[in-house]
Design an enzyme around this catalytic site. Structure first.
Site, short mmCIF file in Angstrom:
data_model
loop_
_atom_site.label_atom_id
_atom_site.label_comp_id
_atom_site.label_asym_id
_atom_site.label_seq_id
_atom_site.Cartn_x
_atom_site.Cartn_y
_atom_site.Cartn_z
N THR A 1 0.83 -1.21 0.00
CA THR A 1 0.00 0.00 0.00
C THR A 1 0.86 1.25 0.00
O THR A 1 0.51 2.28 -0.58
CB THR A 1 -0.93 -0.03 1.24
OG1 THR A 1 -1.81 -1.13 1.09
CG2 THR A 1 -1.73 1.25 1.39
N THR B 1 1.90 -4.36 4.25
CA THR B 1 1.79 -4.70 5.68
C THR B 1 1.21 -6.10 5.93
O THR B 1 1.40 -6.66 7.00
CB THR B 1 0.89 -3.67 6.41
OG1 THR B 1 -0.38 -3.64 5.77
CG2 THR B 1 1.51 -2.30 6.42
#
Ligand code: ASN
Length: 324
Positions: free
Chosen positions: A12, A89
């Site tokens: 991201t 993540t």
């Protein structure tokens, strides 16, 4: 002037919105594109290198090895003071722990990511990158292995866990592993791990599966793992490490076929331990030949088991290394 290499792998933190669908494409930005959007510290040199442009659910053992080799290669340059790896993540904790187990160089490796895309309101991308760079250039982080910088915290790769799917404070360490903070520009390290575990002779990682247990479960998935070629299986037991009685035969069968079976707990904290005697108890499983995975999170146990199998340790040695 200090030099930090920023290795980008996607996630991201390197994502762009698809204007047609409105959805985020993880890893769409190259390292150069991402770093051009950031205000990087100007009192040190940052050398940006794009390695992968993927969403971290696409990470594989093969890519882990490529990342490790790239880091070793970068560290051949003695002018480099530290490395930052940016990563999605979702699987960041596994990558960070693998690097912690295998990168021998004393210089800091700091892994970071973000929960929000660089173009989203209140993105954590820029602060996390900036603070990770500051941490990686700090001499106090030398010799403590790979760490994770997230939301102003310096966290141990061994204990870190993504605990929230979207919140900016998405990573925690249970009990231990809060090693320091970065407060704006200031890096504070207030604990060092008492020992480092290192296995440098890892060139290929064998297949290791994680199989959870649950009320009323049986051994079908254990059998499937064995027949599909797993060399190791992490069984995530309940409480102290207990499994449904119907799973025991398949665990014994896996061990008889040479698969290393390691027991963890599905509880968030606490140790796998012999306390009870009943069918499917830890005592019963020990009699079948399972190894005990202490307080390891199953995902970390899998990375460590694959690493130890790759480094050709035998079962007794693997148990000793999990006991430490
Ligand atoms: N926040 C993130 O980075 C999530 C993203 N799906 C990834 O892991 O690549």
């Amino acid at each position: 002037m200090k030099t930090v290499v920023l290795l980008t792998t996607g996630g991201t933190i390197a994502s762009k919105r698809n204007p047609k669908t409105g959805l985020l494409i993880s890893g769409a930005l190259t390292g150069k594109e991402l770093s051009s959007m950031c205000e990087l510290p100007n009192d040190l040199t940052v050398d940006v290198q794009s390695l992968f442009q993927i969403s971290s659910n696409q990470m594989t053992f093969q890519l882990l090895l490529e990342l490790k080799e790239k880091i070793e290669d970068v560290f051949k340059d003695k002018a480099v003071d530290g490395i930052v790896v940016t990563h999605g993540t979702d699987t960041l904790e596994e990558t960070a722990y693998f690097l912690d187990l295998t990168i021998a160089d004393e210089r800091p490796v700091v892994v970071t990511g973000s929960q929000r895309a660089p173009t989203e309101i209140g993105s954590d991308a820029f602060l996390n990158i900036r603070q990770a760079i500051l941490a990686a250039s700090n001499d106090h982080l030398k010799g403590i292995g790979t760490t994770v910088l997230f939301n102003e915290k310096i966290l141990s790769a061994r204990y870190i866990k993504k605990v929230h799917a979207s919140n900016l404070d998405g990573f925690r360490v249970n009990g231990y592993g809060n090693l320091g903070t970065v407060d704006r520009e200031e890096v504070h390290l207030y604990q060092r791990p008492v020992q480092r575990e290192l296995h440098s002779n890892v060139v290929e990682l064998p297949s290791v599966d994680i199989i959870p247990t649950y009320l009323g479960g049986d051994g079908r998935f254990i059998r499937a793992a064995v027949t599909s070629g797993a060399k190791g299986i992490v069984i995530e037991g309940a409480g102290r490490g207990h499994v449904p009685p119907l799973a025991v035969d398949e665990i014994r069968n896996a061990i008889n076929q040479g698969v290393v079976v390691l027991l963890t707990t599905r509880a968030d904290e606490g140790l796998v331990k012999v306390v009870y005697e009943f069918e499917g108890s830890v005592e019963h499983l020990l009699q079948q030949g399972v190894l005990l995975g202490r307080d390891y999170d199953s995902k970390k146990a899998r990375i460590k088991l694959a690493t130890l199998l790759a480094a050709k340790y035998n079962k007794e040695e693997i148990q000793m290394l999990f006991n430490q």
